[in-house]
Design a protein around this motif. Structure first.
Motif, PDB file in Angstrom:
ATOM      1  N   LEU A   1       2.164   1.591  -3.501  1.00  0.00           N
ATOM      2  CA  LEU A   1       1.109   2.014  -4.417  1.00  0.00           C
ATOM      3  C   LEU A   1       0.811   3.496  -4.263  1.00  0.00           C
ATOM      4  O   LEU A   1       0.588   4.210  -5.260  1.00  0.00           O
ATOM      5  CB  LEU A   1      -0.153   1.183  -4.171  1.00  0.00           C
ATOM      6  CG  LEU A   1      -1.358   1.490  -5.055  1.00  0.00           C
ATOM      7  CD1 LEU A   1      -1.030   1.288  -6.541  1.00  0.00           C
ATOM      8  CD2 LEU A   1      -2.553   0.617  -4.657  1.00  0.00           C
ATOM      9  N   ALA A   2       0.822   3.999  -3.033  1.00  0.00           N
ATOM     10  CA  ALA A   2       0.584   5.431  -2.814  1.00  0.00           C
ATOM     11  C   ALA A   2       1.638   6.268  -3.535  1.00  0.00           C
ATOM     12  O   ALA A   2       1.324   7.301  -4.140  1.00  0.00           O
ATOM     13  CB  ALA A   2       0.575   5.742  -1.323  1.00  0.00           C
TER      14      ALA A   2
ATOM     15  N   GLU B   1      -4.071  10.682  -1.858  1.00  0.00           N
ATOM     16  CA  GLU B   1      -3.751  10.073  -3.150  1.00  0.00           C
ATOM     17  C   GLU B   1      -4.945   9.387  -3.799  1.00  0.00           C
ATOM     18  O   GLU B   1      -4.870   8.982  -4.957  1.00  0.00           O
ATOM     19  CB  GLU B   1      -2.609   9.059  -2.980  1.00  0.00           C
ATOM     20  CG  GLU B   1      -1.369   9.579  -2.297  1.00  0.00           C
ATOM     21  CD  GLU B   1      -0.772  10.790  -2.986  1.00  0.00           C
ATOM     22  OE1 GLU B   1      -1.079  11.028  -4.175  1.00  0.00           O
ATOM     23  OE2 GLU B   1      -0.006  11.524  -2.333  1.00  0.00           O
TER      24      GLU B   1
ATOM     25  N   THR C   1      -4.546   1.610   1.200  1.00  0.00           N
ATOM     26  CA  THR C   1      -4.012   2.829   0.589  1.00  0.00           C
ATOM     27  C   THR C   1      -4.970   3.991   0.774  1.00  0.00           C
ATOM     28  O   THR C   1      -4.564   5.111   1.133  1.00  0.00           O
ATOM     29  CB  THR C   1      -3.739   2.600  -0.903  1.00  0.00           C
ATOM     30  OG1 THR C   1      -2.858   1.488  -1.067  1.00  0.00           O
ATOM     31  CG2 THR C   1      -3.103   3.822  -1.544  1.00  0.00           C
TER      32      THR C   1
ATOM     33  N   TYR D   1      -3.507   6.820   3.012  1.00  0.00           N
ATOM     34  CA  TYR D   1      -2.984   7.876   2.134  1.00  0.00           C
ATOM     35  C   TYR D   1      -4.154   8.547   1.408  1.00  0.00           C
ATOM     36  O   TYR D   1      -4.248   8.506   0.180  1.00  0.00           O
ATOM     37  CB  TYR D   1      -1.985   7.281   1.133  1.00  0.00           C
ATOM     38  CG  TYR D   1      -0.892   6.466   1.792  1.00  0.00           C
ATOM     39  CD1 TYR D   1       0.261   7.074   2.271  1.00  0.00           C
ATOM     40  CD2 TYR D   1      -1.026   5.085   1.946  1.00  0.00           C
ATOM     41  CE1 TYR D   1       1.267   6.327   2.887  1.00  0.00           C
ATOM     42  CE2 TYR D   1      -0.031   4.332   2.555  1.00  0.00           C
ATOM     43  CZ  TYR D   1       1.103   4.950   3.032  1.00  0.00           C
ATOM     44  OH  TYR D   1       2.089   4.207   3.641  1.00  0.00           O
TER      45      TYR D   1
ATOM     46  N   SER E   1       0.835  -1.206   0.000  1.00  0.00           N
ATOM     47  CA  SER E   1       0.000   0.000   0.000  1.00  0.00           C
ATOM     48  C   SER E   1       0.871   1.257   0.000  1.00  0.00           C
ATOM     49  O   SER E   1       0.538   2.246  -0.664  1.00  0.00           O
ATOM     50  CB  SER E   1      -0.957   0.000   1.196  1.00  0.00           C
ATOM     51  OG  SER E   1      -0.249   0.082   2.426  1.00  0.00           O
ATOM     52  N   ALA E   2       1.977   1.216   0.726  1.00  0.00           N
ATOM     53  CA  ALA E   2       2.894   2.366   0.721  1.00  0.00           C
ATOM     54  C   ALA E   2       3.501   2.554  -0.663  1.00  0.00           C
ATOM     55  O   ALA E   2       3.615   3.691  -1.157  1.00  0.00           O
ATOM     56  CB  ALA E   2       3.992   2.163   1.763  1.00  0.00           C
TER      57      ALA E   2
END
Length: 322
Positions: free
Chosen positions: A127-128, A164, A157, A161, A124-125
């Protein structure tokens, strides 16, 4: 005599071509599968690009063919999947929206690092940052759509985040404690229900993820043998990922943090999903009351391939007019 010389020349060309293909396949057998993926991408009207981000090389398909200011759809595949799973849907959405369809790090054509973390949190980090680097500069809203494992990654995500992600779609998403089924029980027992090591296990894999026989892909020889060999080599990696997303402490983290998701959202499942049971949709909905729910009938885990028209309609309703 002239036609004989022409026939002989044609035979020589064919033999030479066969020899070249044989050498290429000997050097890289998986190239045959990649060649078919290339054909599928061109048929879907998509281009291909790559970038290095956080020590991983990402490979992604994309289309910028859309009206000015149109939303950008970021489509994220699931466990053992790849960007190619989205091509039937992309054909139906291209021209209305910008499309970004990555292979997640570790999967498909994107880079995998030995000993790397490819669980929900780490992905997820990544992807952000991919969205920040590639999707945001396009302008317009970012609509993040995740399938299966990709759904769990997308949910986390959106929760962690939020700057985003403007809108979120979860298709047959992992990350919650759904009603027990054979797939889930095998995962908890330490097995990989998706494991492929011969023709019989390949057929079992396809029968598990697809319910609609008409949508189930056929993999002819020699592509089937090449695909099986690739999956056998990936067996340890697949188990390592399952240890994180299916059995480890972060397996239910996407569902737990879904209560932090405030973006407009879509939850879409197939009633006959034998992987992520449809009961998962209600669990996500309890934490995301703003989400629109769509339950399709006559399809299994691969809603994006089994019912691409219905999924495209639901995604367009979430994304809004281009």
């Amino acid at each position: 005599m002239r036609w004989r010389r022409a026939l002989y020349a044609a035979a020589l060309v064919a033999a030479a071509s066969f020899a070249v293909v044989a050498v290429l396949l000997w050097r890289n057998p998986y190239g045959l599968v990649l060649a078919d993926f290339h054909r599928q991408r061109i048929a879907a009207g998509l281009s291909r690009d790559s970038l290095v981000l956080d020590e991983h090389r990402w490979v992604y398909a994309y289309s910028n063919e859309a009206p000015a200011g149109a939303p950008t759809l970021v489509l994220v595949h699931g466990f053992t999947g790849s960007k190619e799973n989205w091509y039937p849907l992309a054909q139906r959405l291209r021209g209305r929206y910008r499309l970004l369809i990555p292979d997640l790090p570790g999967w498909g054509e994107s880079q995998r690092r030995d000993g790397g973390d490819y669980g929900f949190v780490a992905q997820s980090a990544r992807l952000a940052r991919f969205i920040e680097r590639v999707a945001r500069p396009q302008g317009g809203e970012v609509v993040l759509i995740g399938h299966s494992m990709g759904g769990g990654i997308a949910a986390l995500t959106a929760a962690r985040y939020p700057r985003e992600v403007d809108r979120l779609g979860l298709l047959d998403a992992a990350g919650v404690r759904f009603r027990d089924n054979r797939f889930g029980i095998e995962v908890l027992a330490g097995r990989n229900p998706f494991a492929v090591h011969d023709g019989a296990s390949l057929q079992r894999y396809l029968d598990t993820v697809f319910f609609d026989a008409a949508a189930k892909p056929t993999i002819p020889w020699p592509a089937d043998a090449i695909y099986i060999a690739r999956r056998k080599r990936d067996a340890a990696f697949e188990q390592a990922v399952l240890n994180r997303i299916g059995r480890g402490p972060e397996r239910f983290l996407p569902g737990e943090e879904a209560q932090r998701i405030r973006q407009p959202a879509l939850l879409l499942w197939c009633r006959q999903d034998a992987v992520i049971d449809a009961s998962a949709m209600a669990l996500y909905a309890a934490r995301m009351p703003q989400a629109r729910r769509v339950l399709l009938d006559g399809c299994g885990h691969m809603s994006l391939m089994e019912r691409p028209d219905a999924v495209a309609q639901a995604v367009a309703a979430l994304a809004g007019p281009p």
